[in-house]
Design an enzyme around this catalytic site. Structure first.
Site, PDB file in Angstrom:
ATOM      1  N   TYR A  21       6.783  54.452  -9.013  1.00 22.89           N
ATOM      2  CA  TYR A  21       7.669  53.743 -10.141  1.00 22.89           C
ATOM      3  C   TYR A  21       7.596  54.430 -11.349  1.00 22.89           C
ATOM      4  O   TYR A  21       8.543  54.871 -12.052  1.00 22.89           O
ATOM      5  CB  TYR A  21       7.041  52.467 -10.185  1.00 22.89           C
ATOM      6  CG  TYR A  21       7.373  51.699 -11.601  1.00 22.89           C
ATOM      7  CD1 TYR A  21       8.484  50.756 -11.691  1.00 22.89           C
ATOM      8  CD2 TYR A  21       6.618  51.829 -12.722  1.00 22.89           C
ATOM      9  CE1 TYR A  21       8.882  49.968 -12.612  1.00 22.89           C
ATOM     10  CE2 TYR A  21       6.813  51.122 -13.889  1.00 22.89           C
ATOM     11  CZ  TYR A  21       8.068  50.200 -13.930  1.00 22.89           C
ATOM     12  OH  TYR A  21       8.375  49.475 -14.937  1.00 22.89           O
ATOM     13  N   SER A  31       9.845  52.863 -19.185  1.00 18.64           N
ATOM     14  CA  SER A  31       8.396  52.271 -19.252  1.00 18.64           C
ATOM     15  C   SER A  31       7.501  53.322 -19.746  1.00 18.64           C
ATOM     16  O   SER A  31       7.286  54.485 -19.515  1.00 18.64           O
ATOM     17  CB  SER A  31       7.962  51.871 -17.669  1.00 18.64           C
ATOM     18  OG  SER A  31       6.700  51.446 -17.546  1.00 18.64           O
TER      19      SER A  31
END
Ligand code: NAP
Length: 243
Positions: free
Chosen positions: A152, A138
């Site tokens: 995350y 990501s």
């Protein structure tokens, strides 16, 4: 040569788009999912309706025994797995870092990092000297996602180091390992974070002025897995509209 791919977390979003796109490129695909059997069945049916070969398999890919069983099943149903997409990723409601519990942080690391480790290890055990892995990281690994998802973002940072190390270990075996780093992509993951319209809200901050689509990420994954990328390993493609 038969190309057989497992895509983890493929009942929706980027995983589902990747499974469809790989099937269109001639792969036999295994659609892994955790809980949404109906959605996984729909992805399978749509692939089969287009003449592709697809099976689905329920497994929590952060659980070692379930990953081992999944690879055994796919090996017996489709043949040796030649390509792997470590796509599973979860996040919880956005919050500042001091509110994150140990349990939540561990859950994120298990789902996002241990899953990729387990699947990659089973993949390598059964591979001969050919194959490719794509890890779905990501843009958060670069930004750190402050005040929202530091847990995350940390898991995606770990995925980037994992990609690098694994690519170097597996390069002599002709197994390539690469990564995509999506930015804001229109999928349901943002509902899990408590803000379904997150991508639309943040679009003005994106140089290209819009969020991305699951298909745009899938296209890059398909290329990285393909023989057209035969000299590409240990690489990262940012798919973030310039962000
Ligand atoms: P998504 O729509 O939330 O889909 C997640 C998928 O993962 C679902 O198919 C879900 O299955 C499955 N799953 C979750 N935990 C699992 C587990 N333990 N074992 C097996 N399957 C599991 O996600 P997405 O937005 O497509 O994201 C895919 C990847 O891209 C993730 O790694 C995410 O971090 C990354 N990414 C996404 C964005 C974005 O903006 N969307 C941005 C950057 C990176 P069930 O539905 O059956 O439970």
């Amino acid at each position: 040569m038969n190309k057989i791919a497992i895509i983890t977390g493929a009942s929706r979003g980027i995983g589902a788009a990747t499974a469809q796109a790989l099937s269109e490129s001639g792969y036999k695909v295994c659609i892994n999912y955790l809980s949404n059997k109906d959605a996984a069945n729909e992805v399978c049916s749509s692939i089969e309706a287009n003449g592709g070969v697809a099976i689905n398999y329920q497994a929590d890919v952060s659980a070692e025994s379930e990953v081992i069983d999944m690879f055994e099943f796919v090996n017996s149903e489709l043949g040796t797995v030649t390509h792997l997409v470590n796509n599973v990723g979860i996040l919880f409601t956005k919050t500042e870092f001091s509110n994150i519990s140990v349990e939540r942080f561990k859950n994120v690391l298990n789902a996002n990092v241990i899953s990729a480790f387990l699947c990659s290890r089973e993949f390598v055990k059964q591979s001969s000297n050919y194959g490719a892995i794509v890890n779905v990281s990501s843009a958060a690994s670069r930004t750190g996602a402050p005040f929202e998802y530091v847990d995350y973002a940390s898991s995606k940072g770990a995925m980037d180091s994992f990609t690098k190390g694994l690519s170097l270990e597996l390069a002599p075996k002709n197994i390539r390992v690469n990564s995509v780093r999506p930015g804001f992509i229109h999928t349901d993951i943002h509902s899990d974070g408590g803000e379904p319209d997150r991508v639309t809200r943040l679009s003005p901050q994106i140089p290209m002025n819009r969020g991305g689509t699951a298909q745009e990420v899938a296209d890059a994954i398909v290329w990285l897995l393909s023989d057209q990328a035969s000299y590409v390993t240990g690489s990262f493609i940012d798919i973030a509209g310039g962000k």
